[in-house]
Design an enzyme around this catalytic site. Structure first.
Site, mmCIF file in Angstrom:
data_model
loop_
_atom_site.group_PDB
_atom_site.id
_atom_site.type_symbol
_atom_site.label_atom_id
_atom_site.label_comp_id
_atom_site.label_asym_id
_atom_site.label_seq_id
_atom_site.Cartn_x
_atom_site.Cartn_y
_atom_site.Cartn_z
ATOM 1 N N HIS A 50 0.882 -1.159 0.000
ATOM 2 C CA HIS A 50 0.000 0.000 0.000
ATOM 3 C C HIS A 50 0.926 1.218 0.000
ATOM 4 C CE1 HIS A 50 -3.129 -2.787 1.854
ATOM 5 N NE2 HIS A 50 -3.568 -2.457 0.658
ATOM 6 N N ASP A 53 2.647 1.963 3.199
ATOM 7 C CA ASP A 53 3.625 0.987 3.700
ATOM 8 C C ASP A 53 5.033 1.480 3.362
ATOM 9 O OD1 ASP A 53 1.675 -0.873 4.571
ATOM 10 O OD2 ASP A 53 1.513 -1.684 2.540
HETATM 11 C C1 XUL Z 1 -9.347 -6.511 0.519
HETATM 12 C C2 XUL Z 1 -8.175 -6.941 -0.150
HETATM 13 C C3 XUL Z 1 -7.010 -6.041 0.000
HETATM 14 C C4 XUL Z 1 -6.391 -5.664 -1.269
HETATM 15 C C5 XUL Z 1 -5.197 -4.777 -1.137
HETATM 16 O O1 XUL Z 1 -10.281 -7.479 0.633
HETATM 17 O O2 XUL Z 1 -8.130 -8.005 -0.715
HETATM 18 O O3 XUL Z 1 -6.072 -6.736 0.723
HETATM 19 O O4 XUL Z 1 -5.994 -6.830 -1.884
HETATM 20 O O5 XUL Z 1 -5.541 -3.491 -0.894
#
Ligand code: XUL
Ligand code: MN
Length: 344
Positions: A50, A53
Site C-alpha cells: 500500500h 507501507d
Molecule cells: C481486501 C483486499 C485487499 C487488497 C489490497 O479485501 O483483498 O487486501 O488486496 O488493498
C-alpha cells in the site's frame, strides 16, 4: 526461485495482529523491516505495497519527503534482493474517504482521492514498478439511494483516466470485490473491471487482479474469473486464497477449504504460462488463534500448496482429458481429476 519459475509475493497486511471486529489484537505488531526479512526467509520474491507501507503518514509529507522515503525503501528491497510487485493507494482509512473515494458525494473528498492515488503512482515509480492495484474498497453503498450509480461509474472512469494521464507508464490492475466493507460495491466482478478498462483513455494500460475469495463472495468460480481475464491478456496479478462460502472475507490459506476449486485456479494459470505474465500473490491471513511465533505458516503452506498443485496439474493426462471430452464421458473425467487430487 522454484524450478517452475513462478515468483511469489504477499502484502504486509498478511502478517498481522489478529484483531477482528469483535476483539483486539492477539499478537504483537511486526515491524515492516522485519516483514521484509520474513518474506525473504519464507522463499518469496516480492512485496506488495500500500502507498503508506512505503511512506508512512503519506498525507502529511511533501513531494520531496515522499521521494526520499520511497527511494530509501527501494534501497532496502535491493539489499535483500527483493522487488515491489505493485503499489495500491489506501483509499479507505482517511476521514476524507468515509463516503467513498473516487465516488464520494463530496467533490473535495473525490479530489483528495485522486491526489492520494497520484502520490501512490509516484511511489510506485520510485519503487521501480509500473503496476498500481486499485481495490475500490468504499466505492459502493450501504444504501442504494445514497449515490447515483450511473454517475459513480463515470467517476470511477474519470479517476482511472486521470491516473493514466498523470503517469504515461502506469498500468492499473483493478481488484474487484462484491461487498465488504460496502453492502454493494460498484465493481464486483472482473467483467465490471474490464468493461471499465475498455472505456478508459488507454485501455491497454488497464487490467485486473483477481482474488479467489472475492470471486467466491460474488458467487462465481475464481478459475473462470481468471480465464475471462486471461482470454483478453488482462490478468496481471492474483490474490490466491480460499473462502468458506458467503461469509466475511476470510482470506483462508490457499486450498484449505476447497482443494478442487484451487486446483482449477492453478490449472488455468499454469496452462496460460502465468509465470511469464505476473506473480503469484497470496492474500492469506493467519487464523486468529495462531500464536505469534507460528503466525506465518499460512504463507508458507499456501506457497507449498500452489507448487504441489502445479505438479498435479502437470501430471494429469491431457490426452485422456481430450478423449473423455470427445466421448462426453464427464463422469470418468470427474474421476480422473478426483483420483489425481487423492494421489491414487
Ligand atoms: C481486501 C483486499 C485487499 C487488497 C489490497 O479485501 O483483498 O487486501 O488486496 O488493498
Ligand atoms: Mn486482495
Amino acid at each position: 526461485m522454484n524450478k517452475y519459475n513462478y515468483k511469489f509475493s504477499f502484502g504486509p497486511w498478511n502478517i498481522h495482529e489478529g484483531a477482528d471486529p469483535f476483539g483486539p489484537p492477539v499478537r504483537p505488531s511486526v515491524a515492516f523491516a522485519e516483514k521484509l526479512v520474513i518474506l525473504k526467509d519464507l522463499g518469496f520474491d516480492a512485496m506488495q505495497f500500500h502507498d503508506d507501507d512505503a511512506v508512512p503518514d503519506l498525507d502529511t509529507k511533501s513531494a520531496r519527503e515522499i521521494r526520499q522515503q520511497a527511494e530509501a525503501m527501494k534501497a532496502r528491497l535491493d539489499d535483500l534482493g527483493l522487488t515491489a510487485e505493485f503499489v495500491a493507494p489506501r483509499l479507505w482509512e482517511h476521514p476524507m474517504t468515509i463516503d467513498g473515494a473516487f465516488t464520494a458525494n463530496d467533490p473535495a473528498a473525490r479530489a483528495y482521492a485522486i491526489e492520494r492515488a497520484k502520490k501512490a503512482a509516484d511511489i510506485a515509480r520510485y519503487l521501480d514498478t509500473n503496476l498500481m492495484v486499485l481495490w475500490l474498497a468504499r466505492e459502493g453503498t450501504y444504501l442504494r439511494e445514497a449515490k447515483d450509480a450511473v454517475r459513480a461509474t463515470q467517476q470511477l472512469l474519470e479517476a482511472v483516466d486521470a491516473l493514466l494521464d498523470y503517469d504515461p507508464d502506469l498500468r492499473i490492475a483493478i481488484e474487484p470485490k462484491p461487498n465488504e466493507p460496502m453492502d454493494l460495491a460498484y465493481i464486483p466482478t472482473i467483467g465490471h473491471a474490464l468493461a471499465l478498462g475498455m472505456q478508459a483513455s488507454d485501455p491497454a494500460r488497464v487490467g485486473g487482479l483477481i482474488e479467489s475469495a472475492h470471486a467466491v463472495l460474488a458467487g462465481l468460480d475464481p478459475a473462470d474469473e481468471m480465464s475471462f481475464a486471461l482470454a483478453f491478456g488482462k490478468l496481471w496479478s492474483v490474490h490466491l486464497n480460499d473462502q468458506n462460502g458467503l461469509k466475511f472475507d476470510q482470506d483462508r490459506s490457499f486450498g484449505s477449504v476447497d482443494l478442487r476449486r484451487v486446483f482449477n485456479q492453478v490449472r488455468v494459470l499454469d496452462e496460460n504460462k502465468f509465470w511469464e505474465i505476473g506473480m503469484v500473490g497470496l492474500d492469506v491471513k493467519a487464523l486468529r488463534t495462531q500464536p505469534p511465533e507460528l503466525a506465518t505458516k499460512h504463507l508458507s503452506n499456501s506457497l507449498r500448496t500452489f507448487l504441489r498443485l502445479v505438479e498435479i496439474v502437470r501430471s494429469v493426462d491431457n490426452q485422456k482429458i481430450e478423449e473423455l471430452r470427445a466421448a462426453r464421458d464427464y463422469e470418468e473425467l470427474d474421476w480422473l481429476i478426483m483420483s489425481s487430487l487423492m494421489g491414487a
